[in-house]
Design a protein around this motif. Structure first.
Motif, PDB file in Angstrom:
ATOM      1  N   GLU A 343       0.773  -1.455  -0.191  1.00 23.35           N
ATOM      2  CA  GLU A 343      -0.005   0.003  -0.216  1.00 23.35           C
ATOM      3  C   GLU A 343       0.767   1.310   0.181  1.00 23.35           C
ATOM      4  OE1 GLU A 343      -2.146  -3.316   2.309  1.00 23.35           O
ATOM      5  OE2 GLU A 343      -0.102  -2.353   2.369  1.00 23.35           O
ATOM      6  N   ARG A 344       0.444   2.280  -0.847  1.00 25.32           N
ATOM      7  CA  ARG A 344       1.149   3.429  -0.752  1.00 25.32           C
ATOM      8  C   ARG A 344       1.003   4.386   0.599  1.00 25.32           C
ATOM      9  NH1 ARG A 344       5.143   3.368  -4.633  1.00 25.32           N
ATOM     10  NH2 ARG A 344       4.569   2.360  -6.281  1.00 25.32           N
ATOM     11  N   GLU A 345      -0.353   4.241   1.176  1.00 27.20           N
ATOM     12  CA  GLU A 345      -0.583   4.845   2.239  1.00 27.20           C
ATOM     13  C   GLU A 345      -0.190   3.987   3.370  1.00 27.20           C
ATOM     14  OE1 GLU A 345      -4.034   1.912   1.266  1.00 27.20           O
ATOM     15  OE2 GLU A 345      -2.999   3.421   0.306  1.00 27.20           O
ATOM     16  N   ARG A 346       0.009   4.543   4.466  1.00 27.40           N
ATOM     17  CA  ARG A 346       0.726   4.227   5.720  1.00 27.40           C
ATOM     18  C   ARG A 346      -0.647   3.157   6.464  1.00 27.40           C
ATOM     19  NH1 ARG A 346       3.727   7.527  10.221  1.00 27.40           N
ATOM     20  NH2 ARG A 346       3.341   6.408  11.920  1.00 27.40           N
ATOM     21  N   THR A 347      -0.132   1.848   6.667  1.00 28.08           N
ATOM     22  CA  THR A 347      -0.893   1.076   7.413  1.00 28.08           C
ATOM     23  C   THR A 347      -0.113   0.624   8.621  1.00 28.08           C
ATOM     24  OG1 THR A 347       0.088  -1.076   6.012  1.00 28.08           O
ATOM     25  CG2 THR A 347      -1.852  -0.058   5.256  1.00 28.08           C
ATOM     26  N   SER A 348      -0.895   0.087   9.638  1.00 24.63           N
ATOM     27  CA  SER A 348      -0.455  -0.112  10.771  1.00 24.63           C
ATOM     28  C   SER A 348      -0.022  -1.583  11.353  1.00 24.63           C
ATOM     29  CB  SER A 348      -1.479   0.220  11.903  1.00 24.63           C
ATOM     30  OG  SER A 348      -1.358   0.263  13.143  1.00 24.63           O
ATOM     31  N   ILE A 349       0.944  -1.349  11.997  1.00 28.38           N
ATOM     32  CA  ILE A 349       1.604  -2.472  13.031  1.00 28.38           C
ATOM     33  C   ILE A 349       1.487  -2.318  14.216  1.00 28.38           C
ATOM     34  CG2 ILE A 349       4.045  -2.528  12.308  1.00 28.38           C
ATOM     35  CD1 ILE A 349       4.006  -5.407  12.054  1.00 28.38           C
ATOM     36  N   LEU A 350       2.023  -0.952  14.523  1.00 25.90           N
ATOM     37  CA  LEU A 350       2.229  -0.375  15.961  1.00 25.90           C
ATOM     38  C   LEU A 350       1.029   0.569  16.283  1.00 25.90           C
ATOM     39  CD1 LEU A 350       6.020   0.390  15.741  1.00 25.90           C
ATOM     40  CD2 LEU A 350       4.924  -1.282  16.942  1.00 25.90           C
ATOM     41  N   GLY A 351       0.420   1.470  15.460  1.00 23.11           N
ATOM     42  CA  GLY A 351      -0.373   1.999  15.650  1.00 23.11           C
ATOM     43  C   GLY A 351       0.218   3.583  15.882  1.00 23.11           C
ATOM     44  N   GLN A 399      11.435   1.659  -1.520  1.00 25.68           N
ATOM     45  CA  GLN A 399      11.020   2.702  -0.492  1.00 25.68           C
ATOM     46  C   GLN A 399       9.844   2.068   0.331  1.00 25.68           C
ATOM     47  OE1 GLN A 399      11.855   6.211   0.248  1.00 25.68           O
ATOM     48  NE2 GLN A 399      13.798   5.071  -0.761  1.00 25.68           N
ATOM     49  N   PRO A 400       9.814   2.529   1.450  1.00 26.92           N
ATOM     50  CA  PRO A 400       8.676   1.820   2.455  1.00 26.92           C
ATOM     51  C   PRO A 400       7.501   2.017   1.943  1.00 26.92           C
ATOM     52  CG  PRO A 400      10.340   3.020   3.780  1.00 26.92           C
ATOM     53  CD  PRO A 400      10.432   3.624   2.263  1.00 26.92           C
ATOM     54  N   LEU A 401       6.669   0.651   2.288  1.00 27.58           N
ATOM     55  CA  LEU A 401       5.376   0.483   1.763  1.00 27.58           C
ATOM     56  C   LEU A 401       4.273   0.079   2.770  1.00 27.58           C
ATOM     57  CD1 LEU A 401       5.899  -0.746  -1.788  1.00 27.58           C
ATOM     58  CD2 LEU A 401       5.244   1.429  -1.390  1.00 27.58           C
ATOM     59  N   GLY A 402       3.381   0.567   3.030  1.00 26.54           N
ATOM     60  CA  GLY A 402       2.275  -0.395   3.926  1.00 26.54           C
ATOM     61  C   GLY A 402       2.778  -0.204   5.277  1.00 26.54           C
ATOM     62  N   LYS A 403       2.949  -1.150   6.011  1.00 29.13           N
ATOM     63  CA  LYS A 403       3.332  -1.230   7.313  1.00 29.13           C
ATOM     64  C   LYS A 403       4.733  -0.902   7.632  1.00 29.13           C
ATOM     65  CE  LYS A 403       0.020  -4.854   8.829  1.00 29.13           C
ATOM     66  NZ  LYS A 403      -0.500  -5.352   7.465  1.00 29.13           N
ATOM     67  N   GLU A 404       5.466  -0.835   6.633  1.00 32.30           N
ATOM     68  CA  GLU A 404       7.260  -0.511   6.749  1.00 32.30           C
ATOM     69  C   GLU A 404       7.162   0.953   7.049  1.00 32.30           C
ATOM     70  OE1 GLU A 404       9.525  -3.364   3.418  1.00 32.30           O
ATOM     71  OE2 GLU A 404       8.410  -1.493   2.898  1.00 32.30           O
ATOM     72  N   GLN A 405       5.961   1.713   6.652  1.00 27.99           N
ATOM     73  CA  GLN A 405       6.167   3.284   6.720  1.00 27.99           C
ATOM     74  C   GLN A 405       6.284   3.438   8.336  1.00 27.99           C
ATOM     75  OE1 GLN A 405       3.878   5.407   3.619  1.00 27.99           O
ATOM     76  NE2 GLN A 405       3.086   3.391   3.369  1.00 27.99           N
ATOM     77  N   GLU A 406       5.593   2.878   9.004  1.00 28.39           N
ATOM     78  CA  GLU A 406       5.793   3.281  10.525  1.00 28.39           C
ATOM     79  C   GLU A 406       7.188   3.001  11.066  1.00 28.39           C
ATOM     80  OE1 GLU A 406       1.293   2.474  12.652  1.00 28.39           O
ATOM     81  OE2 GLU A 406       2.772   0.772  12.726  1.00 28.39           O
ATOM     82  N   ILE A 407       8.013   2.139  10.836  1.00 29.60           N
ATOM     83  CA  ILE A 407       8.967   1.718  11.250  1.00 29.60           C
ATOM     84  C   ILE A 407       9.957   2.708  10.652  1.00 29.60           C
ATOM     85  CG2 ILE A 407      11.071   0.144  11.283  1.00 29.60           C
ATOM     86  CD1 ILE A 407       8.703  -0.739  12.980  1.00 29.60           C
ATOM     87  N   ALA A 408       9.782   3.009   9.289  1.00 34.51           N
ATOM     88  CA  ALA A 408      10.612   3.993   8.732  1.00 34.51           C
ATOM     89  C   ALA A 408      10.300   5.363   9.513  1.00 34.51           C
ATOM     90  CB  ALA A 408      10.175   4.416   7.194  1.00 34.51           C
ATOM     91  N   ALA A 409       9.326   5.731   9.916  1.00 32.54           N
ATOM     92  CA  ALA A 409       8.980   6.800  10.754  1.00 32.54           C
ATOM     93  C   ALA A 409      10.017   6.821  12.159  1.00 32.54           C
ATOM     94  CB  ALA A 409       7.606   7.308  10.887  1.00 32.54           C
ATOM     95  N   VAL A 410      10.067   5.552  12.843  1.00 34.33           N
ATOM     96  CA  VAL A 410      10.664   5.486  14.031  1.00 34.33           C
ATOM     97  C   VAL A 410      12.058   5.680  13.669  1.00 34.33           C
ATOM     98  CG1 VAL A 410      11.203   3.805  15.760  1.00 34.33           C
ATOM     99  CG2 VAL A 410       8.996   4.271  15.045  1.00 34.33           C
ATOM    100  N   LEU A 411      12.625   4.934  12.838  1.00 34.97           N
ATOM    101  CA  LEU A 411      14.005   4.844  12.394  1.00 34.97           C
ATOM    102  C   LEU A 411      14.493   6.264  12.017  1.00 34.97           C
ATOM    103  CD1 LEU A 411      14.771   1.699  10.638  1.00 34.97           C
ATOM    104  CD2 LEU A 411      14.895   2.139  12.851  1.00 34.97           C
ATOM    105  N   SER A 412      13.846   6.939  11.109  1.00 29.99           N
ATOM    106  CA  SER A 412      14.038   8.490  10.764  1.00 29.99           C
ATOM    107  C   SER A 412      14.023   9.600  12.085  1.00 29.99           C
ATOM    108  CB  SER A 412      13.149   8.942   9.896  1.00 29.99           C
ATOM    109  OG  SER A 412      13.041   8.462   8.559  1.00 29.99           O
ATOM    110  N   ALA A 413      12.988   9.232  12.906  1.00 28.40           N
ATOM    111  CA  ALA A 413      13.057  10.034  13.958  1.00 28.40           C
ATOM    112  C   ALA A 413      14.304   9.827  14.883  1.00 28.40           C
ATOM    113  CB  ALA A 413      11.866   9.970  15.024  1.00 28.40           C
TER     114      ALA A 413
END
Length: 528
Positions: A343-351, A399-413
């Motif tokens: 998914e191009r939109e961010r989906t959840s594994i952590l919330g 590039q991060p897709l789907g649930k990967e985007q949550e972890i990408a946000a964490v690592l970038s932060a």
């Protein structure tokens, strides 16, 4: 030596082990007094002349100033804890253990002294205040100074039909973890296999017969609250588990098998084994209640007069002194459905709430090392059928897709805020591995390099290896896995991880087998 034999403990027992052995009998490490182990077809029975005595005791979530005490009674009674540290002893009367909690009870201690040994005598009293027999638990609070510390971690207990085999000494890998004398133990998920029936015998590929201890609750998939509770009681029938839990504080996480394989909220099962209930939300509520009752994790209603059940927030930080904070994730409760993960939109594994919490608390941490314990690995592909993915990796190395985007946000932060010395640990995939993640190999580059260490199973079928997803640039530095899927624990490929942080902050991680033998190790110097 047979890999399921009993290795020697290897070094002198510490003071807390001597105290424990003296309190409950010289056979404490082999089994707690009052249990009689019969054939593989019958469960051990408690024989204490009708006196209320804890079936098992444990401590958990021990920090520098707090701890949770846990015990299960034979029959209804009020939990009483006598806590001794140095010359001071205090007596705490806790809640009643009743059928409503499956005879379990907990006490949360606060205001403890840091860096101290605590001996806790746990017992149950009747309605007239008459005490029963007792058992001893011990723990050491974390030091506020730059002191050495150690822990072990693993996952996956009694899965794929491999249960407690009395012929081989039971769950002997727990004994190997116990023998390292860690300060605490992280069970990184799959504490039970509610969806994995355990039968009396299993014929292995070479023709050997594996014999399981069985009780009625483990012979089918768990659907009722009683069946979920029975799964947890089953694990506590093992001598090695009870002995370790009495002396090593537990930090418990949950994953999928505490409910059913690869589940997500809102799922409805298409599995003919489930004849009473197929709504995962109902099964998960029952599974979570049983898990929470049996794990030494603080309850939100502790200390309140109403005794109703309320689910605890499972993601949390365990402060372990100047050198170590442990951040336990919950990658199940807030999970979106399993899809191909593209998914191009961010989906959840952590919330979103948990993502914000993790970034905030890791930033605030003053500990030298920030260990993040995840239910599932970050870069390993964990399929759910031919198309869908159970974890966040999706086989697309870009590039991060789907649930990967949550972890990408964490690592970038973490990179943006200058966070240093993060290490990820996990279990789930039933083999052991060391992975190094680096932006120079990655499809996504806005993060600093880090390590992920994988260990498990501790008492289940062995599998692996899994494919790697290149989004975060993982590299396999070490791995050990099964020769064939669902390899018997008898082969010896059962794994746990061990971490030792010395007083100067050096972080040494080792991956070990069920005898405790070191398979691979790595020393990490902290960045200052």
């Amino acid at each position: 030596m047979n890999p399921l034999g009993h290795p020697p403990l290897g070094r002198a027992l510490p003071r807390r082990t001597i105290l424990h052995s003296g309190a409950v009998g010289a056979t404490a490490l082999a089994g707690l007094a009052g249990f009689e182990l019969g054939s593989s077809r019958t469960a051990p029975s408690l024989v204490r002349n009708g006196v209320r005595t804890p079936m098992a005791v444990a401590t958990g979530d021990v920090t520098s100033r707090s701890a949770v005490l846990w015990a299960r009674a034979e029959r209804p009674g009020r939990l009483v804890a006598e806590v001794t540290s140095g010359r001071r002893t205090r007596r705490v009367r806790g809640p009643w253990a009743t059928p409503d909690s499956d005879l379990t009870a907990k006490v949360e201690l606060r205001g403890l002294g840091p860096g101290r040994e605590h001996d806790v005598r746990l017992s149950f009293e009747d309605e007239d205040g008459r005490p029963g027999g007792s058992r001893l638990a011990t723990f050491r609070t974390a030091s506020l100074h730059e002191a050495a510390t150690s822990f072990v971690w693993t996952g996956d207990t009694c899965g794929q039909g491999w249960g407690i085999n009395p012929d081989l000494g039971g769950l002997v890998a727990y004994r190997a973890m116990h023998a390292t004398r860690p300060d605490f133990f992280v069970h990184a998920g799959d504490t039970i296999y509610a969806d994995g029936p355990i039968q009396e015998t299993v014929t292995e590929p070479d023709g050997q017969v594996w014999r399981n201890l069985v009780i009625p609750e483990v012979t089918k998939v768990a659907e009722t609250l009683a069946e979920f509770r029975g799964r947890h009681r089953y694990t506590l029938l093992d001598d090695n588990v009870r002995a370790m839990y009495a002396e090593v504080p537990v930090v418990a996480q949950w994953d999928d098998h505490e409910t059913t394989n690869n589940w997500w909220p809102g799922e409805v099962l298409d599995d003919p084994r489930y004849t009473q209930e197929r709504r995962v939300d109902v099964l998960a509520a029952r599974g979570r209640r049983a898990w929470q009752e049996y794990m030494p994790i603080a309850d939100p209603r502790a200390g309140r007069r109403d005794s109703g059940f309320a689910p605890a927030r499972i993601y949390r930080k365990i402060e372990r002194g100047a050198h170590l904070d442990v951040f336990c994730l919950d990658m199940r409760t807030f999970k979106d459905p399993n899809t191909p993960g593209l998914e191009r939109e961010r989906t959840s594994i952590l919330g979103a709430e948990q993502v914000d919490w993790l970034i905030r608390e890791v930033r605030r941490s003053k500990a030298t090392w920030k260990v993040i314990s995840a239910d599932m690995p970050l870069g390993l592909v964990v399929p759910d059928g031919p198309v869908n993915q159970e974890s966040l990796a999706n086989r697309d190395p870009g590039q991060p897709l789907g649930k990967e985007q949550e972890i990408a946000a964490v690592l970038s932060a973490f990179k943006r805020h200058g966070v240093r010395n993060t290490v990820w640990i996990t279990a789930d995939v039933h083999y052991c591995a060391a992975h190094h993640y680096s932006p120079e190999r990655a499809g996504f580059t806005d993060f600093d390099p880090f390590w992920e260490f994988v260990a498990g199973p501790i008492a289940a079928g062995t599998f692996g290896p899994n494919d790697l997803d290149g989004t975060f640039g993982p590299e396999v530095v070490f791995q050990k896995h099964a020769a064939r899927p669902n390899e018997s624990p008898r082969v010896g490929n059962q794994f746990f991880g061990h971490v030792a942080v010395d007083a100067d902050g050096r972080f040494t991680v080792s991956l070990r087998d069920l005898t405790g033998a070191v398979l691979w190790s790595k020393e990490l110097e902290p960045e200052r």
